[in-house]
Design a protein around this motif. Structure first.
Motif, PDB file in Angstrom:
ATOM      1  N   PHE A   1       1.841 -11.649  13.040  1.00  0.00           N
ATOM      2  CA  PHE A   1       1.945 -10.572  12.051  1.00  0.00           C
ATOM      3  C   PHE A   1       1.635 -11.150  10.678  1.00  0.00           C
ATOM      4  O   PHE A   1       1.592 -12.368  10.491  1.00  0.00           O
ATOM      5  N   GLY A   2       1.409 -10.267   9.730  1.00  0.00           N
ATOM      6  CA  GLY A   2       1.049 -10.721   8.398  1.00  0.00           C
ATOM      7  C   GLY A   2       1.979 -10.189   7.332  1.00  0.00           C
ATOM      8  O   GLY A   2       2.592  -9.130   7.487  1.00  0.00           O
ATOM      9  N   PHE A   3       2.102 -10.937   6.245  1.00  0.00           N
ATOM     10  CA  PHE A   3       2.672 -10.437   5.003  1.00  0.00           C
ATOM     11  C   PHE A   3       1.488 -10.191   4.083  1.00  0.00           C
ATOM     12  O   PHE A   3       0.764 -11.121   3.726  1.00  0.00           O
ATOM     13  N   ARG A   4       1.288  -8.941   3.716  1.00  0.00           N
ATOM     14  CA  ARG A   4       0.073  -8.510   3.028  1.00  0.00           C
ATOM     15  C   ARG A   4       0.407  -8.106   1.598  1.00  0.00           C
ATOM     16  O   ARG A   4       1.314  -7.314   1.350  1.00  0.00           O
ATOM     17  N   ARG A   5      -0.363  -8.639   0.645  1.00  0.00           N
ATOM     18  CA  ARG A   5      -0.162  -8.349  -0.775  1.00  0.00           C
ATOM     19  C   ARG A   5      -1.528  -8.055  -1.388  1.00  0.00           C
ATOM     20  O   ARG A   5      -2.255  -8.972  -1.757  1.00  0.00           O
TER      21      ARG A   5
ATOM     22  N   LEU B   1       9.644  -2.196   2.215  1.00  0.00           N
ATOM     23  CA  LEU B   1       8.760  -3.050   3.003  1.00  0.00           C
ATOM     24  C   LEU B   1       7.977  -2.153   3.945  1.00  0.00           C
ATOM     25  O   LEU B   1       8.545  -1.556   4.862  1.00  0.00           O
ATOM     26  N   ASN B   2       6.691  -2.012   3.721  1.00  0.00           N
ATOM     27  CA  ASN B   2       5.852  -1.096   4.481  1.00  0.00           C
ATOM     28  C   ASN B   2       5.171  -1.809   5.639  1.00  0.00           C
ATOM     29  O   ASN B   2       4.897  -3.005   5.581  1.00  0.00           O
ATOM     30  N   HIS B   3       4.894  -1.029   6.671  1.00  0.00           N
ATOM     31  CA  HIS B   3       4.201  -1.568   7.841  1.00  0.00           C
ATOM     32  C   HIS B   3       2.800  -0.995   7.907  1.00  0.00           C
ATOM     33  O   HIS B   3       2.587   0.184   7.636  1.00  0.00           O
ATOM     34  N   ALA B   4       1.841  -1.829   8.224  1.00  0.00           N
ATOM     35  CA  ALA B   4       0.457  -1.390   8.364  1.00  0.00           C
ATOM     36  C   ALA B   4      -0.192  -2.189   9.493  1.00  0.00           C
ATOM     37  O   ALA B   4       0.337  -3.211   9.927  1.00  0.00           O
ATOM     38  N   SER B   5      -1.332  -1.710   9.969  1.00  0.00           N
ATOM     39  CA  SER B   5      -2.023  -2.395  11.063  1.00  0.00           C
ATOM     40  C   SER B   5      -3.461  -2.702  10.661  1.00  0.00           C
ATOM     41  O   SER B   5      -4.274  -1.799  10.485  1.00  0.00           O
ATOM     42  N   PHE B   6      -3.758  -3.990  10.513  1.00  0.00           N
ATOM     43  CA  PHE B   6      -5.097  -4.463  10.185  1.00  0.00           C
ATOM     44  C   PHE B   6      -5.439  -5.634  11.101  1.00  0.00           C
ATOM     45  O   PHE B   6      -5.489  -6.787  10.667  1.00  0.00           O
TER      46      PHE B   6
ATOM     47  N   VAL C   1       4.076  -5.141   4.106  1.00  0.00           N
ATOM     48  CA  VAL C   1       3.662  -5.136   2.704  1.00  0.00           C
ATOM     49  C   VAL C   1       4.907  -4.965   1.835  1.00  0.00           C
ATOM     50  O   VAL C   1       5.535  -3.899   1.844  1.00  0.00           O
ATOM     51  N   PRO C   2       5.294  -5.993   1.064  1.00  0.00           N
ATOM     52  CA  PRO C   2       6.517  -5.912   0.256  1.00  0.00           C
ATOM     53  C   PRO C   2       6.265  -5.250  -1.099  1.00  0.00           C
ATOM     54  O   PRO C   2       5.360  -5.633  -1.838  1.00  0.00           O
ATOM     55  N   TYR C   3       7.076  -4.254  -1.414  1.00  0.00           N
ATOM     56  CA  TYR C   3       6.953  -3.556  -2.691  1.00  0.00           C
ATOM     57  C   TYR C   3       8.274  -3.613  -3.445  1.00  0.00           C
ATOM     58  O   TYR C   3       9.358  -3.478  -2.855  1.00  0.00           O
ATOM     59  N   ILE C   4       8.153  -3.771  -4.750  1.00  0.00           N
ATOM     60  CA  ILE C   4       9.312  -3.659  -5.616  1.00  0.00           C
ATOM     61  C   ILE C   4       8.883  -2.999  -6.919  1.00  0.00           C
ATOM     62  O   ILE C   4       7.861  -3.359  -7.518  1.00  0.00           O
TER      63      ILE C   4
ATOM     64  N   PRO D   1      -0.537   7.879  -2.577  1.00  0.00           N
ATOM     65  CA  PRO D   1      -1.693   7.291  -3.274  1.00  0.00           C
ATOM     66  C   PRO D   1      -1.327   6.123  -4.173  1.00  0.00           C
ATOM     67  O   PRO D   1      -2.182   5.294  -4.501  1.00  0.00           O
ATOM     68  N   GLY D   2      -0.045   6.048  -4.568  1.00  0.00           N
ATOM     69  CA  GLY D   2       0.368   4.948  -5.426  1.00  0.00           C
ATOM     70  C   GLY D   2       0.482   3.625  -4.691  1.00  0.00           C
ATOM     71  O   GLY D   2       0.563   2.565  -5.331  1.00  0.00           O
ATOM     72  N   LEU D   3       0.489   3.647  -3.370  1.00  0.00           N
ATOM     73  CA  LEU D   3       0.563   2.433  -2.568  1.00  0.00           C
ATOM     74  C   LEU D   3      -0.801   2.197  -1.937  1.00  0.00           C
ATOM     75  O   LEU D   3      -1.233   2.946  -1.062  1.00  0.00           O
ATOM     76  N   LYS D   4      -1.476   1.158  -2.357  1.00  0.00           N
ATOM     77  CA  LYS D   4      -2.864   0.909  -1.938  1.00  0.00           C
ATOM     78  C   LYS D   4      -2.911   0.040  -0.684  1.00  0.00           C
ATOM     79  O   LYS D   4      -3.416  -1.092  -0.690  1.00  0.00           O
ATOM     80  N   LEU D   5      -2.405   0.569   0.409  1.00  0.00           N
ATOM     81  CA  LEU D   5      -2.384  -0.205   1.645  1.00  0.00           C
ATOM     82  C   LEU D   5      -3.778  -0.505   2.166  1.00  0.00           C
ATOM     83  O   LEU D   5      -3.991  -1.489   2.871  1.00  0.00           O
ATOM     84  N   ASP D   6      -4.738   0.359   1.841  1.00  0.00           N
ATOM     85  CA  ASP D   6      -6.105   0.180   2.340  1.00  0.00           C
ATOM     86  C   ASP D   6      -6.949  -0.755   1.488  1.00  0.00           C
ATOM     87  O   ASP D   6      -8.107  -1.009   1.818  1.00  0.00           O
ATOM     88  N   ALA D   7      -6.395  -1.270   0.412  1.00  0.00           N
ATOM     89  CA  ALA D   7      -7.173  -2.157  -0.460  1.00  0.00           C
ATOM     90  C   ALA D   7      -7.619  -3.385   0.327  1.00  0.00           C
ATOM     91  O   ALA D   7      -6.854  -3.953   1.109  1.00  0.00           O
ATOM     92  N   PRO D   8      -8.862  -3.818   0.145  1.00  0.00           N
ATOM     93  CA  PRO D   8      -9.354  -4.983   0.885  1.00  0.00           C
ATOM     94  C   PRO D   8      -8.704  -6.267   0.387  1.00  0.00           C
ATOM     95  O   PRO D   8      -8.185  -6.340  -0.730  1.00  0.00           O
ATOM     96  N   LEU D   9      -8.716  -7.276   1.235  1.00  0.00           N
ATOM     97  CA  LEU D   9      -8.192  -8.575   0.844  1.00  0.00           C
ATOM     98  C   LEU D   9      -9.039  -9.146  -0.288  1.00  0.00           C
ATOM     99  O   LEU D   9     -10.268  -9.079  -0.262  1.00  0.00           O
ATOM    100  N   ALA D  10      -8.362  -9.734  -1.266  1.00  0.00           N
ATOM    101  CA  ALA D  10      -9.074 -10.279  -2.430  1.00  0.00           C
ATOM    102  C   ALA D  10      -9.655 -11.652  -2.150  1.00  0.00           C
ATOM    103  O   ALA D  10     -10.529 -12.127  -2.886  1.00  0.00           O
TER     104      ALA D  10
END
Length: 456
Positions: free
Chosen positions: A233-237, A357-362, A341-344, A196-205
């Motif tokens: 592919f995308g780099f998503r933030r 570095l997480n992988h997601a499909s959108f 999705v890059p996290y630090i 839950p701490g990683l909001k991969l489903d958050a919409p693009l701002a």
């Protein structure tokens, strides 16, 4: 449906380089190139690698304080897996069992011919270094289903007091015991659960950006040459820990049947070989909430070999050689392989901190963003068929495996038909057959260190 998977990348502390093997290095057999006499398919057998010596060596990881366990397994199975993992960790075998041969500069370059001389030397010395080699042997055993059991202090004391024969009998029973006591380290999953701490489903701002090459107008039409396809592919933030973060991804060309990387021939430049063998990709605009990249590549199969997390400069030091996601790109196809999705220093729900570095499909987000600059590619874009479990020669400080959640496994390769006649294994054998000394390879047929494919 949003498919999500994540991989955490362990950051390894640097270590002083040590001298590599004095007389030879063991390298994977290269695929590709032309000509050249046959070479030996495996290094000279170590006379000390008898079953008795292997059992003695494997016993080094059966200690008073810890041992390996796999319910139902036998001591002989443990010895065999330990030996296999030792060979993989020191560079003599691949996870799929592919034979390697004694490195000869005339045929293949250092460290699998695809990493580059600088990193190759660093990786080579790291493999030679005992500490990292032991860590990779442990990783291999865990990936093969063994559990590392650390005994309670009282049990460890009792075990230390046993005679050698009694201690050996104890391990004979415990390596396959159904239940064990102590702290257990196991790897039964190679994907990271959603947190839950990683909001991969958050919409693009806001709107994303499109990147098709350095100093290239993203609206300039991308034309594919004969025999080419394209990956998207995308780099998503989209959440606070990923904002402003950069990262990189490395793709290798792959031979599905041989279960190995396809290596770049030394004479590629001279012969005009423009095949994509390695594609090293870096995010171009870390300030963008969504960055969609397009890369022209030679049609064929590829693996996601490694991902470099934010804050880790240079090329990756890890490799997914024990099992990587693979996909195919056909001629003229535009294939979407997902978002990264890059996290630090992201805080997980447990309170722990996470770098990775997480992988997601959108695909819908990728298609809409791509359509703003490349409408033709956006219309042609389709989802990559991703499959887990591609293994190949390990060339990295940290050898690991990465599975995508909900993705099927790569089918086993088709058994090869038996050869009618074996070719001479080396120059000595060739001379014995022909009566003439074997010819030295010409410079045009030698393999060279592969350069990263240009980021187009």
């Amino acid at each position: 449906m949003h498919l999500r998977a994540a991989v955490g990348v362990v950051l390894l502390a640097g270590a002083a380089q040590q001298a590599a093997y004095a007389q030879y290095q063991v390298m994977p057999v290269p695929i590709g190139g032309t000509g050249g006499p046959p070479v030996a398919q495996q290094p000279p057998a170590d006379p000390e690698d008898t079953p008795e010596e292997i059992a003695k060596d494997a016993a080094r990881d059966l200690k008073d304080t810890r041992f390996y366990n796999k319910p139902g397994a036998t001591r002989a199975e443990y010895d065999a897996d330990w030996q296999t993992c030792r060979l993989i960790a020191r560079g003599s075998r691949t996870p799929s069992g592919t034979a390697t041969y004694v490195y000869n500069p005339a045929y293949v370059s250092p460290m699998a011919a695809g990493i580059g001389a600088g990193l190759g030397g660093l990786i080579g010395s790291a493999i030679v270094e005992g500490e990292q080699r032991r860590a990779n042997r442990r990783s291999c055993l865990l990936i093969k289903g063994w559990r590392l059991v650390e005994l309670p202090a009282a049990d460890s004391t009792r075990l230390a007091a046993m005679a050698d024969a009694e201690r050996s009998a104890f391990f004979d029973r415990m390596v396959g015991a159904e239940t064990v006591e102590g702290k257990i380290t196991a790897r039964d999953s190679f994907t990271q659960a959603d947190d839950p701490g990683l909001k991969l489903d958050a919409p693009l701002a806001g709107p994303g950006v499109v990147w098709t090459g350095k100093k290239v107008d993203p609206a300039a039409p991308v034309a594919l040459d004969e025999g080419e396809g394209a990956i998207v592919f995308g780099f998503r933030r989209v959440d606070a820990p990923s904002l402003g973060r950069s990262a990189s991804v490395q793709f290798y060309r792959y031979d599905v049947e041989k279960r190995d990387i396809v290596y770049r021939p030394r004479d590629a430049k001279k012969t005009g070989d423009t095949t994509t063998y390695i594609l090293d990709v870096k995010s171009a605009d870390k300030k963008a909430g969504y960055e969609v990249q397009v890369h022209r590549i030679t049609a064929g199969d590829y693996v996601i070999n490694a991902m470099t997390p934010p804050g880790q400069p240079g090329l990756p030091f890890s490799t997914n050689c024990f099992g990587a996601p693979t996909f195919h790109v056909g001629k003229g196809e535009v294939v979407y392989v997902g978002d990264f999705v890059p996290y630090i220093n992201a805080r997980l729900s447990s309170g722990a901190r996470y770098d990775g570095l997480n992988h997601a499909s959108f695909p819908d987000d990728a298609r809409r963003t791509l359509a703003t600059s490349q409408p033709v590619l956006a219309e042609a874009m389709k989802l990559a068929v991703l499959r887990n479990g591609a293994t190949y020669a390990c060339a990295g400080q940290m050898m690991t495996r990465w599975d995508l959640a909900g993705v099927e496994r790569l089918p086993d390769p088709t058994p090869a038909a038996p050869a009618e006649a074996a070719a001479p294994a080396d120059a000595e054998a060739e001379e014995a057959v022909s009566g003439q000394p074997a010819e030295a390879p010409s410079p045009e047929t030698q393999a060279e260190p592969s350069e990263a494919a240009p980021v187009l």
